[in-house]
Design an enzyme around this catalytic site. Structure first.
Site, PDB file in Angstrom:
ATOM      1  N   GLY A  11       0.818  -1.209   0.000  1.00 54.98           N
ATOM      2  CA  GLY A  11       0.000   0.000   0.000  1.00 54.98           C
ATOM      3  C   GLY A  11       0.849   1.255   0.000  1.00 54.98           C
ATOM      4  CB  ALA A  12       4.219   1.794  -1.243  1.00 46.42           C
ATOM      5  N   GLY A  15      -1.341   7.806   1.102  1.00 49.03           N
ATOM      6  CA  GLY A  15      -1.460   7.906   2.539  1.00 49.03           C
ATOM      7  C   GLY A  15      -0.196   7.599   3.309  1.00 49.03           C
ATOM      8  CG  LEU A  16       1.317   5.129   7.405  1.00 50.52           C
ATOM      9  CD1 LEU A  16       1.954   6.302   8.144  1.00 50.52           C
ATOM     10  CD2 LEU A  16       0.729   4.131   8.382  1.00 50.52           C
ATOM     11  N   GLY A  17       1.542   4.794   3.665  1.00 46.72           N
ATOM     12  CA  GLY A  17       2.574   4.028   2.968  1.00 46.72           C
ATOM     13  C   GLY A  17       3.460   4.903   2.109  1.00 46.72           C
ATOM     14  CB  SER A 145      -6.887   0.009  13.597  1.00 40.78           C
ATOM     15  OG  SER A 145      -7.819   0.961  14.050  1.00 40.78           O
ATOM     16  CE1 TYR A 168      -9.547  -0.542   9.142  1.00 37.11           C
ATOM     17  CE2 TYR A 168     -10.208   0.030  11.383  1.00 37.11           C
ATOM     18  CZ  TYR A 168      -9.290   0.084  10.350  1.00 37.11           C
ATOM     19  OH  TYR A 168      -8.099   0.756  10.532  1.00 37.11           O
TER      20      TYR A 168
END
Length: 276
Positions: A11-12, A15-17, A145, A168
């Site tokens: 997931g790069a 966002g965070l990635g 999370s 989730y």
């Protein structure tokens, strides 16, 4: 200064990635970037090359909602590198938009959030374990999370009374729980396995689409995740859950030996892996 490492981030491209990739590239680490969109992958790799004066990172295309593609991703990693110091399981689906609030299934017929947030990273870690162990000391970092709910083993795929938030939260606790179990099965001198809640409602695509606002900054999440990836003080520290940078307690089910063993067995069967 941490010596350069080879780091795979799932997931790069957003966002965070993506933000974590920029920080690690600036420090001179060798990055392997995973995403599910070729154009965004190529754009991110080029951004990193131009911004930090590094070689263009390797890009790996895979839809984690398909376990066959997860296996192919691991095989591709093994062809592009002979070592892997850190696996960052960051890719995931939130509780609502842009991935929908209704129940959906993966290519393999599993509830989508459980499949992507838990099973994909679980299988990827198992498939890459020989490479990680050969690169010891190595690390697995699960971006989880604080939103957690106990898994219902009588309704693992949430076929009754579906709710995106419940799905989730269960998937994230499953991720943490099998992380604890994997850590217990591995010598900490070889591979450590830790999970974290990086920050609360960062301004990522999934948060802004669903909530319309954020709480913590993206930089907060990057700092907490970067610490687990690189901090020398965490060498040999394994089987932990962190709330940002503070060690914390996950939901009680993650510490129940029977629940942990049952989830491990079920997860192995669902991904078709013999375990070790």
């Amino acid at each position: 200064m941490t010596p350069p490492r080879t780091i795979l981030i799932t997931g790069a491209t957003d966002g965070l990635g993506r933000a974590l990739a920029h920080r690690l590239a600036a420090e001179g680490h060798t990055l392997l970037l995973h995403g599910r969109d070729r154009q965004r992958l190529d754009r991110t790799a080029e951004e990193l090359r131009a911004a930090h004066g590094v070689d263009r990172p390797a890009t790996l295309l895979a839809d984690l909602a398909d376990l066959a593609r997860v296996r192919a991703l691991a095989a591709e990693v093994r062809t592009v590198t002979d070592r892997l110091d850190v696996l960052v399981n960051n890719a995931g689906i939130g509780s609502g938009e842009p991935d929908g609030r209704t129940r959906r299934t993966s290519v393999d017929g599993y509830e989508l959030r459980f499949a992507v947030n838990h099973l994909a990273g679980f299988l990827l870690a198992l498939e890459l374990l020989p490479l990680l162990r050969a690169s010891a000391p190595a690390r697995i970092v699960n971006v989880a999370s604080a939103g957690q709910q106990a898994v219902d083993f009588d309704d693992l795929m949430l076929e009754r009374d579906y709710d995106g938030i419940r799905a989730y939260c269960r998937s994230k606790l499953a991720q943490i729980t099998t992380g604890f179990e994997l850590a217990a099965r591995l010598p900490a001198a070889e591979v450590t396995v830790n999970s974290l809640h990086p920050a609360t409602f960062m301004p990522t695509k999934m948060v802004l689409r669903e909530l319309g606002h954020h709480v913590d900054s993206l930089e907060d999440g990057v700092a907490a995740t970067h610490r687990l990836v690189t901090d020398p003080a965490l060498a040999g520290v394994t089987g932990r859950y962190y709330d940002r940078t503070r060690e914390a307690r996950a939901d009680a089910q993650a510490y129940d030996p029977q629940a942990r063993a049952e989830l491990w067995r079920r997860s192995l069967r669902l991904v078709g892996h013999p375990g070790f």
